[in-house]
Enzyme design. Sequence first.
Site, PDB file in Angstrom:
ATOM      1  CB  CYS A 222      -0.912   0.001   1.222  1.00  8.30           C
ATOM      2  SG  CYS A 222      -1.920  -1.486   1.414  1.00  8.30           S
ATOM      3  N   GLY A 226       5.250   6.267  -0.890  1.00  9.50           N
ATOM      4  CA  GLY A 226       6.453   5.439  -0.919  1.00  9.50           C
ATOM      5  C   GLY A 226       7.410   5.640   0.239  1.00  9.50           C
ATOM      6  N   GLY A 227       6.935   6.210   1.343  1.00  8.67           N
ATOM      7  CA  GLY A 227       7.812   6.481   2.472  1.00  8.67           C
ATOM      8  C   GLY A 227       8.487   5.248   3.036  1.00  8.67           C
ATOM      9  CB  CYS A 334      -0.955   6.241  11.048  1.00 11.02           C
ATOM     10  SG  CYS A 334      -2.193   6.566   9.795  1.00 11.02           S
TER      11      CYS A 334
END
Length: 380
Positions: A222, A226-227, A334
Amino acid sequence: MTPAARISAAIGVLDQVLQGAPAEQALLRWSRASRFAGSGDRAAVRDLVFDALRRRDTLAALGGGPGGRGLMIGLCRETGEDLAAIFTGEGHAPAPLTESERAGHAVPGDNLPDWLRPQWRRALGSDADAVAAAMGQRAPVWLRHNPQRAGLAQALAALAADGIETAPDPRLASALRVISGARRVASGRAYGEGMVELQDLSPQLACAELPCAPGMRVLDYCAGGGGKALALAARNPELRIEAHDAEPDRMRDLPVRARRAGAAIALTARPSGHYGLVVADVPCSGSGTWRRQPDAKWRLTPERLEQLRRIQASILDRAAGLVAAKGHLAYMTCSLLTAENDAQIQAFLQRNQDFALVQDRLWTPLTASDGFFLALLRRA
């Protein structure tokens, strides 16, 4: 713009948000209609709006009303501003206070939706009030040092030259908290040359827990911006990383970010085969990031939370099918809520008995920065 004019603008934006508009959209509409407002004015109005939304109920009580005007009166009262000098009704200033507005008073509260409070307390236990209070404050800005572009000393020197002061976290040398100059980051040399990347401390700590042996095939399932893929590439440039998202447009900036970071990340529309590590940072309530997106707290409903839980379960099951034997699946949110975290993992393990839990971690503003959950699973 005068301070009073900024407060008047914030009142108008808040009224739109309180009627259901996302805060960023309401701010963008105001900005486009207010060509006279400079960058400093736009930043100041945005800060006022977000500060008010973080502590909506407390400020409404202080200000004598639940609308944008009440929130701004409450915020000014809380920060010790001279209300009579601001609410004058002259020029672009808001109208003078009414008698009821003058009588506003503080009430204890955690600034949470009533329906969510039991889940919040169940998830956080004795820390529930302290975490809720932390959510009423502004979130710090964190950077991740990228060793593929520069040594840490070189990156710190470049940041200092850009006028950005940072402090490292003792748990992770690559994690740098911005002490001052946060607004200069995106235009600075250190960021532009890929020496640092914007990433909160909590996901940095989570990515540091993941296995990443040289040559391992990795899928950021997911990916969004792109962190996580970029953080893993910074740890080990020999990983073979692919990024996928159900809505590919979310990844539109990833190729540019990867080039800047010197990372090799392939975008894939249809992941196939098996991976040594699959990272699934799933859609969630975002309850761990409500300092940054406080309007999301007030727009979340029980129905939306249940919809998100169904999506999370579906993603977990699909991602599991891509994990190689003895490979790992990293489930991330998160969120601070048990329903999206531990309960989701326990249900998954009952459905997929060839997986076992290696570890799970929950970070909160009391222990890291944003609220963030990681469950690392291993396939037999």
